[in-house]
Every structure is written in C-alpha cells, then in structure tokens.
Design an enzyme around this catalytic site. Structure first.
Site, PDB file in Angstrom:
ATOM      1  N   ARG A   1       6.169  43.204  -2.648  1.00 40.10           N
ATOM      2  CA  ARG A   1       4.874  43.608  -2.891  1.00 40.10           C
ATOM      3  C   ARG A   1       4.033  42.721  -3.760  1.00 40.10           C
ATOM      4  O   ARG A   1       2.920  43.042  -4.334  1.00 40.10           O
ATOM      5  CB  ARG A   1       4.753  45.100  -3.347  1.00 40.10           C
ATOM      6  CG  ARG A   1       5.244  46.030  -2.286  1.00 40.10           C
ATOM      7  CD  ARG A   1       4.574  47.379  -2.482  1.00 40.10           C
ATOM      8  NE  ARG A   1       4.771  48.062  -3.683  1.00 40.10           N
ATOM      9  CZ  ARG A   1       4.462  49.314  -3.798  1.00 40.10           C
ATOM     10  NH1 ARG A   1       3.865  49.760  -3.036  1.00 40.10           N
ATOM     11  NH2 ARG A   1       4.830  49.768  -5.112  1.00 40.10           N
ATOM     12  N   ASP A   2       4.588  41.653  -4.517  1.00 38.64           N
ATOM     13  CA  ASP A   2       4.168  40.845  -5.564  1.00 38.64           C
ATOM     14  C   ASP A   2       4.476  39.284  -5.326  1.00 38.64           C
ATOM     15  O   ASP A   2       4.644  38.644  -6.538  1.00 38.64           O
ATOM     16  CB  ASP A   2       4.264  41.444  -6.920  1.00 38.64           C
ATOM     17  CG  ASP A   2       2.856  40.649  -7.814  1.00 38.64           C
ATOM     18  OD1 ASP A   2       2.019  40.279  -7.283  1.00 38.64           O
ATOM     19  OD2 ASP A   2       3.162  40.777  -8.832  1.00 38.64           O
ATOM     20  N   LEU A   3       4.790  39.056  -4.119  1.00 35.09           N
ATOM     21  CA  LEU A   3       5.461  37.294  -3.993  1.00 35.09           C
ATOM     22  C   LEU A   3       4.020  36.607  -4.057  1.00 35.09           C
ATOM     23  O   LEU A   3       2.961  36.575  -3.399  1.00 35.09           O
ATOM     24  CB  LEU A   3       6.020  37.397  -2.297  1.00 35.09           C
ATOM     25  CG  LEU A   3       6.586  36.183  -2.318  1.00 35.09           C
ATOM     26  CD1 LEU A   3       7.781  35.998  -3.095  1.00 35.09           C
ATOM     27  CD2 LEU A   3       7.105  36.190  -0.915  1.00 35.09           C
TER      28      LEU A   3
ATOM     29  N   ASN B   1       5.609  33.802  -9.160  1.00 33.94           N
ATOM     30  CA  ASN B   1       6.674  34.595  -9.133  1.00 33.94           C
ATOM     31  C   ASN B   1       8.033  33.990  -8.440  1.00 33.94           C
ATOM     32  O   ASN B   1       9.025  34.903  -8.134  1.00 33.94           O
ATOM     33  CB  ASN B   1       6.554  36.121  -8.696  1.00 33.94           C
ATOM     34  CG  ASN B   1       5.795  36.977  -9.655  1.00 33.94           C
ATOM     35  OD1 ASN B   1       5.737  36.557 -10.859  1.00 33.94           O
ATOM     36  ND2 ASN B   1       5.304  38.094  -8.846  1.00 33.94           N
TER      37      ASN B   1
ATOM     38  N   THR C   1      -1.129  41.377  -7.012  1.00 29.23           N
ATOM     39  CA  THR C   1      -2.029  40.224  -7.255  1.00 29.23           C
ATOM     40  C   THR C   1      -2.970  40.046  -6.133  1.00 29.23           C
ATOM     41  O   THR C   1      -2.631  39.895  -4.994  1.00 29.23           O
ATOM     42  CB  THR C   1      -1.499  38.902  -7.449  1.00 29.23           C
ATOM     43  OG1 THR C   1      -0.232  39.230  -8.506  1.00 29.23           O
ATOM     44  CG2 THR C   1      -2.251  37.680  -8.046  1.00 29.23           C
TER      45      THR C   1
END
Length: 236
Positions: free
Chosen positions: A55-57, A61, A95
């Site tokens: 959910r935040d690739l 990151n 993001t």
C-alpha cells in the site's frame, strides 16, 4: 535479550533510495533495468502470496544496494487480510502520487493487491522516463485529480528504443490503468510479462560500465561524487 528492553534488528543495506539512484543513472541500460524490475516483482509477489498488501510502494521506499539488488522497504501501512489490529483500511496513509485511484476514492477495492500493481507501474514509469508520474505537480488537490482522472504521459522516444523498451512502456500503461480490472491480474502475471520482455534483450556484449560505478558512490563526498558521475556519463 532482556525482555524489559525490547529492540528491533534491521538489515543494513549499503546503497541509496531508488529515486536518488535514478536521478544519477537515468537512462538505465536494459540489462540493469531488467534485473531491477524482476527483483522488485519477485519482492512484491512474496507478501502477496501471504495476503499482505504493501500500500505504499514507491521509489523512495525501494533501496538499491551496491550489489544492484533492489529491496522493498517500509511496511508501515500494510494491509494483512483477515488479521485483526493491522493498519486501518479506512484511513489513507500512503503517498498520493504513487497510490492507485481506487484507494484515493475510498472504494472497496482499496485493499485489493492490484493497488500495489498500480504503484509498481509508477516505479516502472520512473525507471523508464527518469522522473515520477505527474512530477511537476505539487498541489495536493490537483495531484489527486490527476491520479484519478489523467493518464500519465511519457517520452515517446523511449517506447521507440529497440529491445524490451516498447514492451516495458506498454506494461507501464497497463499497470497505470484507472480501473483495477484493466491492469495485470496479479504479481505472478507481472513476473511473466517481465520475463517475456526480458527475452528481447540482446545477450551479446558487455555490461555498461556506467551502471557499476554506482558501487563507488555510497558515502562519497559530494564533490567527488559529481566528478564520478561526470566521468560515468562521458564513458557511457
């Protein structure tokens, strides 16, 4: 080992975030790009097989090690299917630029693993074109509108390069589709598409020297780093 003083042990990765790495080494050779993409797809498939959605690739990151192995980081907002007490799914904690439209719209599909496939598309886009999707937009409301409604455009000259580049560009477009059902079905399907694109890479010749100079950059003073980058571009 004292239970009264818990601590966290983490792997040390000698490298830099992928967004910084791309700034230095774009355009990236097809062999290095193939290695990065396959590594990331495998790294994404592993948690998906355990019903974990990242959910935040995003490029920030992902750590690029000096061994050219990408590492997916920051699992702070993961969604674990059927697990109580994990990160709330109703709160947006990702993001905006790299998030799938359905999550921004708070639809039920926001926990579908295909939101990670959209984010993978933003990483692929960055690797191909050297900058993030909607890179020049900084206003949050406008950025949300663009992610949910506008198809990101890239440099057409990249799709005209020989070898796997047309396939990679087509894959980026598919992954960045606004509707989850228009993307690839899952991480294993992504791995298969990358494998097919990789077959188009010429196997003759040597690896480009400019890629391997990245191993020398970690911890180097800025002045020396700029000199190395200049030399690498001249060699390339």
């Amino acid at each position: 080992e004292d239970p009264a003083h818990p601590y966290l042990v983490m792997e040390y990765v000698d490298g830099m975030p992928l967004n910084k790495w791309v700034e230095m080494y774009h355009p990236i050779s097809e062999r290095v790009l193939d290695r990065i993409l396959r590594g990331l797809a495998g790294g994404l498939a592993a948690p998906h097989e355990m019903d974990i959605t990242h959910r935040d690739l995003k490029p920030e990151n992902i750590m690029m090690g000096t061994d050219f192995e990408p590492k997916i980081m920051d699992f702070g907002v993961v969604r674990i299917k059927h697990a109580p007490g994990d990160t709330p799914s109703k709160e947006f904690l990702g993001t905006i630029r790299n998030t799938a439209p359905e999550w921004l719209r708070c639809e039920e599909a926001k926990d579908d693993p295909r939101i990670d496939l959209y984010s993978f598309g933003t990483v692929l886009y960055c690797l191909l074109f050297g900058h993030q999707v909607f890179n020049e937009e900084r206003q949050f409301a406008r950025l949300i509108e663009m992610v949910t409604q506008v198809v990101p455009e890239g440099d057409e000259s990249v799709s005209l390069k020989p070898g796997p580049f047309p396939n990679w560009c087509a894959l980026a477009t598919k992954l960045l589709a606004k509707r989850p059902e228009d993307r690839v079905s899952d991480a294993n399907a992504l791995i298969n598409e990358l494998a097919e694109a990789g077959k188009l890479i010429p196997r003759a010749g040597a690896e480009p020297l400019c890629g391997y100079i990245a191993t020398a950059l970690t911890g180097v003073p800025d002045a020396d780093k700029q000199a190395i980058i200049l030399k690498s571009h001249l060699i390339a």
